[in-house]
Design a protein around this motif. Structure first.
Motif, mmCIF file in Angstrom:
data_model
loop_
_atom_site.group_PDB
_atom_site.id
_atom_site.type_symbol
_atom_site.label_atom_id
_atom_site.label_comp_id
_atom_site.label_asym_id
_atom_site.label_seq_id
_atom_site.Cartn_x
_atom_site.Cartn_y
_atom_site.Cartn_z
ATOM 1 N N LEU A 110 0.828 -1.189 0.216
ATOM 2 C CA LEU A 110 -0.015 -0.113 0.046
ATOM 3 C C LEU A 110 0.894 1.097 -0.081
ATOM 4 O O LEU A 110 0.626 2.304 -0.611
ATOM 5 N N ILE A 114 0.599 4.162 -2.733
ATOM 6 C CA ILE A 114 0.373 5.423 -2.541
ATOM 7 C C ILE A 114 1.573 6.370 -2.991
ATOM 8 O O ILE A 114 1.186 7.474 -3.575
ATOM 9 N N ARG A 115 2.867 5.995 -2.618
ATOM 10 C CA ARG A 115 3.797 7.162 -2.923
ATOM 11 C C ARG A 115 3.866 7.209 -4.683
ATOM 12 O O ARG A 115 4.255 8.269 -4.984
ATOM 13 N N SER A 118 1.318 9.888 -5.325
ATOM 14 C CA SER A 118 1.017 11.332 -4.713
ATOM 15 C C SER A 118 2.535 11.912 -4.488
ATOM 16 O O SER A 118 2.580 12.755 -3.836
ATOM 17 N N PHE A 123 -2.531 13.916 -2.917
ATOM 18 C CA PHE A 123 -3.224 12.564 -3.184
ATOM 19 C C PHE A 123 -4.482 12.801 -3.884
ATOM 20 O O PHE A 123 -5.312 13.497 -3.696
ATOM 21 N N ASP A 124 -4.713 12.142 -5.082
ATOM 22 C CA ASP A 124 -5.874 12.074 -5.937
ATOM 23 C C ASP A 124 -6.348 10.569 -5.751
ATOM 24 O O ASP A 124 -6.114 9.677 -6.432
ATOM 25 N N LEU A 125 -7.681 10.810 -5.142
ATOM 26 C CA LEU A 125 -8.288 9.275 -4.977
ATOM 27 C C LEU A 125 -8.745 8.798 -6.189
ATOM 28 O O LEU A 125 -8.782 7.562 -6.245
ATOM 29 N N GLY A 126 -9.110 9.573 -7.215
ATOM 30 C CA GLY A 126 -9.596 8.703 -8.373
ATOM 31 C C GLY A 126 -8.657 8.187 -9.040
ATOM 32 O O GLY A 126 -8.734 7.019 -9.712
ATOM 33 N N ALA A 127 -7.571 8.998 -9.271
ATOM 34 C CA ALA A 127 -6.271 8.427 -9.965
ATOM 35 C C ALA A 127 -5.939 7.248 -9.004
ATOM 36 O O ALA A 127 -5.399 6.158 -9.984
ATOM 37 N N PHE A 128 -5.784 7.205 -7.948
ATOM 38 C CA PHE A 128 -5.493 6.109 -7.086
ATOM 39 C C PHE A 128 -6.332 4.692 -7.465
ATOM 40 O O PHE A 128 -5.976 3.685 -7.697
ATOM 41 N N GLY A 129 -7.691 4.978 -7.651
ATOM 42 C CA GLY A 129 -8.610 4.087 -7.802
ATOM 43 C C GLY A 129 -8.425 3.566 -9.114
ATOM 44 O O GLY A 129 -8.629 2.090 -9.383
ATOM 45 N N GLU A 130 -8.240 4.283 -9.960
ATOM 46 C CA GLU A 130 -7.888 4.026 -11.353
ATOM 47 C C GLU A 130 -6.806 2.775 -11.583
ATOM 48 O O GLU A 130 -6.752 1.995 -12.376
ATOM 49 N N ALA A 132 -5.288 1.380 -9.133
ATOM 50 C CA ALA A 132 -5.199 0.410 -7.964
ATOM 51 C C ALA A 132 -4.970 -1.220 -8.503
ATOM 52 O O ALA A 132 -4.209 -1.898 -7.797
ATOM 53 N N ARG A 133 -5.655 -1.582 -9.423
ATOM 54 C CA ARG A 133 -5.750 -2.846 -10.051
ATOM 55 C C ARG A 133 -4.443 -3.316 -10.415
ATOM 56 O O ARG A 133 -3.839 -4.556 -10.454
ATOM 57 N N LEU A 136 -2.107 -2.715 -6.584
ATOM 58 C CA LEU A 136 -2.277 -3.494 -5.166
ATOM 59 C C LEU A 136 -2.107 -4.954 -5.503
ATOM 60 O O LEU A 136 -2.738 -5.444 -6.507
ATOM 61 N N ARG B 43 -14.137 8.161 -11.155
ATOM 62 C CA ARG B 43 -12.891 7.711 -11.710
ATOM 63 C C ARG B 43 -12.681 6.327 -10.696
ATOM 64 O O ARG B 43 -11.483 5.977 -10.809
ATOM 65 N N PHE B 44 -13.427 6.073 -9.859
ATOM 66 C CA PHE B 44 -13.482 5.086 -9.257
ATOM 67 C C PHE B 44 -13.862 3.523 -9.577
ATOM 68 O O PHE B 44 -15.139 3.829 -10.027
ATOM 69 N N PRO B 45 -13.266 2.391 -9.354
ATOM 70 C CA PRO B 45 -14.014 1.265 -10.111
ATOM 71 C C PRO B 45 -15.148 0.731 -9.228
ATOM 72 O O PRO B 45 -15.931 -0.159 -9.798
ATOM 73 N N LEU B 199 -11.859 -1.004 -2.860
ATOM 74 C CA LEU B 199 -10.586 -1.599 -3.646
ATOM 75 C C LEU B 199 -10.104 -2.794 -3.554
ATOM 76 O O LEU B 199 -9.988 -3.810 -4.304
ATOM 77 N N LEU B 203 -10.685 -6.016 -5.987
ATOM 78 C CA LEU B 203 -9.360 -6.803 -6.572
ATOM 79 C C LEU B 203 -9.562 -8.511 -6.286
ATOM 80 O O LEU B 203 -9.168 -9.359 -7.234
#
Lengths: 341, 409
Positions: A110, A114-115, A118, A123-130, A132-133, A136, B43-45, B199, B203
């Protein structure tokens, strides 16, 4: 009311930093002890869990819990899932009681993710969500659930019976043992593996955590005797003492927990400290945390062994090592044991 | 088998707050699954959840669980006629609390702090960040709840993933049976409708997507997964003599509890529902009930392909051909999957169904699946039944089941 069955300990295992024993675990570390004094050194999970695929699905705290369980189960005669039936036990009547602290989701996976998203910016939650797959670990959720320690042990030993995982802080370990005792005493299981572990790698605490794992194998006395198991102690669960959070300080498990900040393992280690092997450093044990019970039960208990004790309403009566034990079907399996402490 | 009375209930779920709201929701087959409002999802899955639509509630990492627990506890004590101001060593607490999480923005800020060094041994973090985590740990929540509930007796907190709620109730039952408490406050809460948890579930490829009200379709052939929900439930368990002495009203009885492990795999349940069948059989044996005495099952029924198939196999294993006549529904189609709180919330809904003599609906059940050949209740209907079962199965092969019974007239 149905008569309660007697419960005995037939296996014990632990992993502690160098120089520590279950008994010394209730003594604070020296104030100048550095983090290294709190950690296991040279721990090789592969020595206990052979399957590399399974190991990859285990975080550190599950690995050391599994190792302690292996150390406890092997001398009791259980190495592979088929051993339960070979020893005359029914897998559906063999369960697990676990004590765990909350596992922190803040792991290297994680942190890296995050690093990446950001660095030098907000920190951009939307970009992180996009992303994540791709960043993570797909099974990271399963590495964070406290009950997955029980799942791993279930698969290692073929246990299919009742299963409870407690995360009640410093009370967890003794709660796990008490519920395991009651489950056997009331006839709902014949064997319960109790396991617990703490690791600073999987927790977030204001104070340093000592890395520790412990396990006990509990069985119905009649079942253990029938299969010729070595009996280390008899356990009798009494009524739970009133135990709101704050008076927990002063209970033996809490002393250990507060000395070392290993809340989950402390309860099991407190019981192990009252068994013969766990008393290797008994002279360093803090007095005043035991309440003596009437001696003489069972008759073979002698002054040369660990003394009977009541630990948070759990009566522990160590037994004399019985040279005639381990003549049953479990003897051959126990002879195969490797690397116990 | 009627030694453990349920004398009070409180519930907060995506369907609303309080028993009356949930009676109405069951009768009208309402759906609490909706588009997420807590954070932007463009933009969130994951965009849908069983979210509690209360903008005043804080983030899951900042006390959301505590607030929901307090609301459910206050309702349950009022329903039971117990005084929150009184405290007793004969009052115990048995809790199931959801997996703790962090707010990603907070973690990002903590990582940028000059004092942070997560690679150090031990890792170094800003003190406030770690203290916040400790304040929200299950043991800390347990402490707060014990104080609020006046529970000076044993305080248990168990976590068995999606079976946690049933296990908290089961532990409470045992404490009363062993005479260790007169009253057990059995509580469960979980707020996994937060970015990091969603998330992590995504996954695993376990989540259903699409139109909120149509996404979750347990036992239907077109099912694609579950929808995460949030909420809390508190049930006041009481020994029969204690309840009679204070002339309490029984909302029902908790007569059976069983637990078993699949021992099959880490991610998938046993295809024949081996552990689930054992847990169901153990709960029936504990209640002293024969399978044919059960009139309704509130299934675990997540809506994933494998889980529903395995649960169907488990029900067939226990009921045999009788499974085709036994009404089964999944209230997760209304609430979403409340994870650690799921089975406690479903215990309350099952007890309401017993009280209303109503078989709740499984929303979106339209196309039967031959591999789930059960008497799935598609629309709510009246029925006479006194004994019901509520199932809870979790990751890691955890299975637990409860037998719940209507109060004697």
């Amino acid at each position: 009311m149905k008569a309660l069955r007697d419960v005995v300990v037939t296996g014990q295992g632990w992993l502690l930093p160098p120089g520590m024993t279950p008994a010394s675990f209730e003594t604070p570390l020296a104030s100048d002890a550095g983090p290294a004094a709190r950690q296991l050194h040279g721990f090789d999970a592969a020595a206990y869990v052979g399957d590399p695929k399974v190991l990859r699905a285990m975080n550190r705290v599950f690995q050391i819990a599994a190792a302690a369980s292996v150390l406890a189960m092997r001398p009791a005669g259980f190495i592979a899932p088929a051993d339960l039936e070979r020893a005359g036990l029914v897998p559906e009547r063999c369960g697990i009681a676990t004590a765990m602290t909350e596992i922190s989701p803040v792991d290297a996976n994680l942190i890296d993710a995050i690093r990446d998203r950001s660095a030098g910016e907000k920190f951009d939650l939307g970009a992180f969500g996009e992303s994540a797959r791709h960043r993570l670990h797909p099974f990271r959720r399963l590495m964070l659930l406290a009950n997955m320690a029980a799942a791993h042990s279930s698969l290692l030993f073929g246990l299919q019976g009742p299963s409870f995982t407690f995360n009640s802080g410093t009370s967890s370990g003794l709660q796990a043992i008490r519920e395991a005792c009651w489950t056997i005493a009331s006839g709902r299981a014949d064997l319960m593996l109790c396991e617990a572990a703490d690791s600073p790698q999987n927790s977030l605490h204001c104070h340093p955590v000592t890395e520790a794992a412990a396990a006990l194998v509990l069985e119905a006395e009649a079942v253990a005797r029938r299969r010729g198991a070595r009996i280390l102690a008899c356990l009798r669960p009494g009524p739970e003492q009133p135990c709101p959070s704050h008076p927990r300080v002063g209970e033996p498990s809490s002393e250990a927990a507060f000395c070392h900040h290993a809340p989950a393992a402390a309860g099991l280690l407190a019981v192990l400290a009252r068994l013969p092997d766990g008393r290797a450093a008994a002279e360093r044990q803090q007095p005043g945390s035991l309440r003596e019970t009437a001696p003489g039960y069972p008759p073979e208990a002698s002054a040369a062994q660990a003394r009977p004790a009541v630990l948070s309403s759990l009566e522990i009566v160590p037994c004399a090592p019985d040279p005639a034990a381990l003549t049953g079907p479990s003897a051959a399996l126990a002879a195969e044991k490797v690397g116990t402490r | 088998m009627n030694d453990v009375w349920i004398t009070g209930m409180g519930i907060v779920s995506p369907l609303g707050a309080g028993l009356e709201a949930h009676r109405a929701a069951l009768a009208a087959s309402q759906c609490g699954i909706r588009y997420i409002h807590q954070f932007p999802t463009d933009r969130f899955p994951v965009r849908i959840a069983g979210e509690i639509p209360d903008p005043e509630l804080p983030h899951a990492a900042a006390g959301r669980t505590s607030i929901l627990l307090e609301r459910a506890l206050d309702q349950a004590f009022e329903d039971a006629g117990l005084d929150l101001a009184s405290a007793s060593p004969r009052r115990a607490l048995s809790c199931a609390l959801g997996k703790q999480t962090v707010r990603l923005e907070t973690l990002a800020a903590a990582l940028s702090a000059p004092e942070s060094d997560p690679a150090a041994e031990p890792p170094r973090w800003p003190r406030e960040f770690v203290c916040d985590w400790e304040r929200r740990e299950p043991a800390s929540e347990l402490d707060r709840l014990a104080r609020r509930a006046g529970a000076l007796g044993p305080a248990y907190c168990c976590y068995t993933a999606c079976a946690s709620g049933n296990d908290a109730l089961g532990m409470g039952k045992r404490l009363i049976e062993r005479g260790e408490a007169d009253v057990v406050v059995a509580a469960a809460a979980d707020c996994q409708v937060n970015p990091l948890s969603l998330l992590e579930f995504d996954l695993l490829d376990a989540l259903a997507q699409g139109e909120p009200e149509r996404a979750c379709r347990p036992f239907d052939r077109q099912r694609t997964g579950f929808v995460v929900g949030e909420g809390a439930a508190v049930l006041v368990l009481e020994s029969a003599p204690h309840a009679r002495r204070r002339r309490a009203r029984a909302r029902g009885y908790l007569s059976g509890y069983g637990s078993a492990l699949d021992c099959f795999g880490l991610t998938k349940c046993h295809p024949q529902g081996r552990g689930a069948a054992m847990a169901i059989a153990a709960a029936l044996a504990d209640a002293g009930r024969r399978p044919e005495e059960v009139g309704y099952i509130n299934a675990h029924g997540t809506g994933t392909v494998l889980n529903d198939r395995a649960e169907s196999a488990a029900i067939y294993h226990v009921w045999g051909a009788g499974a085709r006549r036994l009404p089964v529904s999944s209230t997760k189609s209304m609430t979403g999957h409340l994870i650690a709180a799921a089975s406690a919330v479903e215990a309350v809904l099952t007890l309401l169904a017993l009280e209303m003599q109503l078989l709740p609906a499984t929303l979106n059940y339209a196309t039967p699946d031959p591999e789930c050949d059960l008497a799935v209740v598609a629309t709510p209907r009246s029925a006479e039944f006194r004994v019901a079962m509520s199932n809870g199965f979790g990751f890691g092969g955890q299975n637990s089941a409860l037998v719940l019974e209507a109060p004697l007239p």
